[in-house]
Design an enzyme around this catalytic site. Sequence first.
Site, PDB file in Angstrom:
ATOM      1  CD  GLU A 133      46.178  45.012  33.954  1.00  0.00           C
ATOM      2  OE1 GLU A 133      46.340  43.978  34.607  1.00  0.00           O
ATOM      3  OE2 GLU A 133      45.714  46.063  34.456  1.00  0.00           O
ATOM      4  CG  ASN A 147      42.453  39.907  35.446  1.00  0.00           C
ATOM      5  OD1 ASN A 147      43.177  39.183  36.121  1.00  0.00           O
ATOM      6  ND2 ASN A 147      42.148  41.145  35.812  1.00  0.00           N
ATOM      7  CD1 TRP A 183      43.938  27.220  54.661  1.00  0.00           C
ATOM      8  CD2 TRP A 183      42.298  28.516  53.865  1.00  0.00           C
ATOM      9  NE1 TRP A 183      44.500  28.408  54.253  1.00  0.00           N
ATOM     10  CE2 TRP A 183      43.518  29.226  53.756  1.00  0.00           C
ATOM     11  CE3 TRP A 183      41.127  29.127  53.424  1.00  0.00           C
ATOM     12  CZ2 TRP A 183      43.607  30.508  53.234  1.00  0.00           C
ATOM     13  CZ3 TRP A 183      41.213  30.411  52.890  1.00  0.00           C
ATOM     14  CH2 TRP A 183      42.436  31.097  52.805  1.00  0.00           C
ATOM     15  CD1 TRP A 201      45.712  31.237  41.837  1.00  0.00           C
ATOM     16  CD2 TRP A 201      44.088  31.048  43.366  1.00  0.00           C
ATOM     17  NE1 TRP A 201      44.646  30.617  41.242  1.00  0.00           N
ATOM     18  CE2 TRP A 201      43.640  30.484  42.158  1.00  0.00           C
ATOM     19  CE3 TRP A 201      43.236  31.048  44.461  1.00  0.00           C
ATOM     20  CZ2 TRP A 201      42.367  29.931  42.030  1.00  0.00           C
ATOM     21  CZ3 TRP A 201      41.969  30.494  44.334  1.00  0.00           C
ATOM     22  CH2 TRP A 201      41.542  29.941  43.135  1.00  0.00           C
ATOM     23  CD1 TRP A 220      48.791  45.228  37.265  1.00  0.00           C
ATOM     24  CD2 TRP A 220      49.460  44.202  39.139  1.00  0.00           C
ATOM     25  NE1 TRP A 220      48.137  45.792  38.327  1.00  0.00           N
ATOM     26  CE2 TRP A 220      48.516  45.195  39.491  1.00  0.00           C
ATOM     27  CE3 TRP A 220      50.024  43.423  40.152  1.00  0.00           C
ATOM     28  CZ2 TRP A 220      48.121  45.423  40.818  1.00  0.00           C
ATOM     29  CZ3 TRP A 220      49.624  43.651  41.476  1.00  0.00           C
ATOM     30  CH2 TRP A 220      48.696  44.634  41.786  1.00  0.00           C
ATOM     31  CD1 TRP A 240      46.123  30.991  50.348  1.00  0.00           C
ATOM     32  CD2 TRP A 240      47.440  30.597  48.583  1.00  0.00           C
ATOM     33  NE1 TRP A 240      47.430  31.024  50.782  1.00  0.00           N
ATOM     34  CE2 TRP A 240      48.259  30.790  49.721  1.00  0.00           C
ATOM     35  CE3 TRP A 240      48.067  30.328  47.361  1.00  0.00           C
ATOM     36  CZ2 TRP A 240      49.659  30.716  49.679  1.00  0.00           C
ATOM     37  CZ3 TRP A 240      49.460  30.258  47.313  1.00  0.00           C
ATOM     38  CH2 TRP A 240      50.237  30.449  48.456  1.00  0.00           C
TER      39      TRP A 240
HETATM   40  P1  FAD Z   1      45.458  41.334  28.986  1.00  0.00           P
HETATM   41  O1  FAD Z   1      44.447  42.001  29.835  1.00  0.00           O
HETATM   42  O2  FAD Z   1      45.408  41.572  27.538  1.00  0.00           O
HETATM   43  O3  FAD Z   1      46.870  41.776  29.567  1.00  0.00           O
HETATM   44  C1  FAD Z   1      48.064  41.733  28.783  1.00  0.00           C
HETATM   45  C2  FAD Z   1      49.113  40.911  29.486  1.00  0.00           C
HETATM   46  O4  FAD Z   1      49.462  41.511  30.729  1.00  0.00           O
HETATM   47  C3  FAD Z   1      48.654  39.510  29.830  1.00  0.00           C
HETATM   48  O5  FAD Z   1      48.769  38.660  28.723  1.00  0.00           O
HETATM   49  C4  FAD Z   1      49.580  39.153  30.984  1.00  0.00           C
HETATM   50  O6  FAD Z   1      50.841  38.729  30.529  1.00  0.00           O
HETATM   51  C5  FAD Z   1      49.754  40.488  31.689  1.00  0.00           C
HETATM   52  N1  FAD Z   1      48.786  40.607  32.796  1.00  0.00           N
HETATM   53  C6  FAD Z   1      47.513  41.038  32.721  1.00  0.00           C
HETATM   54  N2  FAD Z   1      46.957  41.051  33.945  1.00  0.00           N
HETATM   55  C7  FAD Z   1      47.900  40.603  34.801  1.00  0.00           C
HETATM   56  C8  FAD Z   1      47.940  40.382  36.204  1.00  0.00           C
HETATM   57  N3  FAD Z   1      46.896  40.654  37.003  1.00  0.00           N
HETATM   58  N4  FAD Z   1      49.063  39.898  36.752  1.00  0.00           N
HETATM   59  C9  FAD Z   1      50.150  39.636  35.966  1.00  0.00           C
HETATM   60  N5  FAD Z   1      50.172  39.831  34.636  1.00  0.00           N
HETATM   61  C10 FAD Z   1      49.068  40.308  34.065  1.00  0.00           C
HETATM   62  N6  FAD Z   1      48.300  35.552  34.218  1.00  0.00           N
HETATM   63  C11 FAD Z   1      49.167  34.726  33.607  1.00  0.00           C
HETATM   64  O7  FAD Z   1      49.790  35.128  32.608  1.00  0.00           O
HETATM   65  N7  FAD Z   1      49.357  33.443  34.035  1.00  0.00           N
HETATM   66  C12 FAD Z   1      48.690  32.950  35.122  1.00  0.00           C
HETATM   67  O8  FAD Z   1      48.918  31.787  35.504  1.00  0.00           O
HETATM   68  C13 FAD Z   1      47.753  33.790  35.782  1.00  0.00           C
HETATM   69  N8  FAD Z   1      47.036  33.336  36.817  1.00  0.00           N
HETATM   70  C14 FAD Z   1      46.138  34.186  37.457  1.00  0.00           C
HETATM   71  C15 FAD Z   1      45.432  33.717  38.562  1.00  0.00           C
HETATM   72  C16 FAD Z   1      44.537  34.546  39.236  1.00  0.00           C
HETATM   73  C17 FAD Z   1      43.781  34.033  40.442  1.00  0.00           C
HETATM   74  C18 FAD Z   1      44.341  35.864  38.772  1.00  0.00           C
HETATM   75  C19 FAD Z   1      43.374  36.774  39.480  1.00  0.00           C
HETATM   76  C20 FAD Z   1      45.052  36.334  37.685  1.00  0.00           C
HETATM   77  C21 FAD Z   1      45.962  35.515  37.015  1.00  0.00           C
HETATM   78  N9  FAD Z   1      46.697  35.962  35.885  1.00  0.00           N
HETATM   79  C22 FAD Z   1      47.595  35.126  35.293  1.00  0.00           C
HETATM   80  C23 FAD Z   1      46.610  37.369  35.449  1.00  0.00           C
HETATM   81  C24 FAD Z   1      45.560  37.663  34.347  1.00  0.00           C
HETATM   82  O9  FAD Z   1      44.334  37.128  34.703  1.00  0.00           O
HETATM   83  C25 FAD Z   1      45.986  37.115  32.981  1.00  0.00           C
HETATM   84  O10 FAD Z   1      47.290  37.524  32.672  1.00  0.00           O
HETATM   85  C26 FAD Z   1      45.053  37.639  31.881  1.00  0.00           C
HETATM   86  O11 FAD Z   1      43.720  37.290  32.154  1.00  0.00           O
HETATM   87  C27 FAD Z   1      45.473  37.044  30.538  1.00  0.00           C
HETATM   88  O12 FAD Z   1      44.615  37.466  29.526  1.00  0.00           O
HETATM   89  P2  FAD Z   1      45.078  38.528  28.437  1.00  0.00           P
HETATM   90  O13 FAD Z   1      46.346  38.063  27.798  1.00  0.00           O
HETATM   91  O14 FAD Z   1      43.918  38.788  27.563  1.00  0.00           O
HETATM   92  O15 FAD Z   1      45.397  39.784  29.351  1.00  0.00           O
END
Ligand code: FAD
Length: 434
Positions: A257, A323, A288, A364, A260, A341
Amino acid sequence: MQKINVIWFRRDLRLSDNAALFHSLKQGLPVLPVFIFDTNILDELDADDQRVTFIYQALCNMQNELKNYSSSLKIIHATPIESFLKLINEYDIEAVYANHDYEPYARKRDEEVSKFLLSHGVKFNTFKDQVIFEKDEIVKDDGTSYSVFTPYSKRWKATVNDFYLKSYPSQNYFFNFIKTESIFYFPSLKELGFNESNTSFPKRTISEQTLLQYHLQRDIPSVEGTSQLSVHLRFGTISIRALATIALAKNEKFLNELIWRDFYQMILWHYPHVISRAFKPAYDHIVWENNEAKFKAWCEGQTGYPIVDAGMRQLNVTGWMHNRVRMIVASFLCKHLLIDWRWGEAYFAKKLLDFDLASNNGGWQWAAGSGVDAAPYFRIFNPYLQTVKFDPSFAYIKKWVPEFEEFHYPQPIVNHQEARAKCLLMYAAALKGL
Ligand code: FAD
């Protein structure tokens, strides 16, 4: 006048393990720590924006730490150019130090600031800090950038080593912080035009339990199975190097993650057009429907689809959404409601505490099918099946939509099967000939 260096904090609000801070302190000149409340950014925000309180609290913590070194943070409320003009008039500055920021606004800002400083004989030295690998550090054999995650992540893992993960021992040089007789004026949130939020922000650590169970629990929105560190990574109140080191040792899924996150920052750097257009140009042909009433129902968590409504209500109340549910609500907006989107992206940008342009845009465009390595357009999440799989006992739904089984809960605003069929036709029409 004594020459000084300046450290300009932006999305790196910490004193420990900070690349630009370390390099500035190591030079030996007194270092003035500066934060600019950039009016270009603040003027766009609501007075109740919780993120400003988060930043404010992080700055207060830094200020308290700096007091131990008889130093103080200089807070300026103006545009960056106005701020540096003021600083140049007040101090004899050798160089300004800052960490890289890959967002288009930040890149333009830094170019302008760099030119401005150089025209006054001041150097602008910048460093990688918020990601493990940036720009062209992870590329294919032929030197081009990746647009598919799995091969990128393989190369990322093959390349990472102690050199990229070691922390910058800024603390060894804290004695070089500028000494101030008293602390600089620290404006209140009210003076900056904002109301203090009484939200309690996520904590800055991940428990051993969460880390070890991460791969088993990360998709279940009713449990606290993820780190909730996103806001800290966004504003740099934790070091990505420290977190990636733990992830590497303890849980590969969690590390993925973090990769990513690097991936989307790299994409934004190479393809800044994604902020307004589809990564895959053909997807810009989609027509759209953009029905405003349906958009309003989605924003308010009143679509009649409990899992979607639960997610949107969680976002509206807490500024965070799980997420798995972010993926469901985003897919629902684009594919069931046929809404652009970019509307959803903008709503998230306003509401998410952890809003990060690169990850939000990436998420998105993934959901819409238009992005790098995106879900194929014909894969349409079924909100009911997603519920059965990830919230089978409705624990998450019950928390956010307690009335979901009562008669006054709205009927679904679209029929799943009909919406699915319509979406497939719409996408096929836009993409025909490809
Ligand atoms: P954890 O699951 O604990 O992951 C640890 C860290 O990994 C996160 O804090 C984040 O920095 C990174 N991470 C995790 N998943 C992703 C991912 N898919 N893409 C990129 N980084 C990731 N994340 C954001 O930080 N900011 C946003 O604005 C954002 N917008 C999103 C919009 C959509 C439509 C989707 C599907 C995902 C988005 N995410 C975003 C990714 C992800 O949902 C969040 O990072 C995550 O839910 C944050 O919770 P956590 O810290 O508990 O994540």
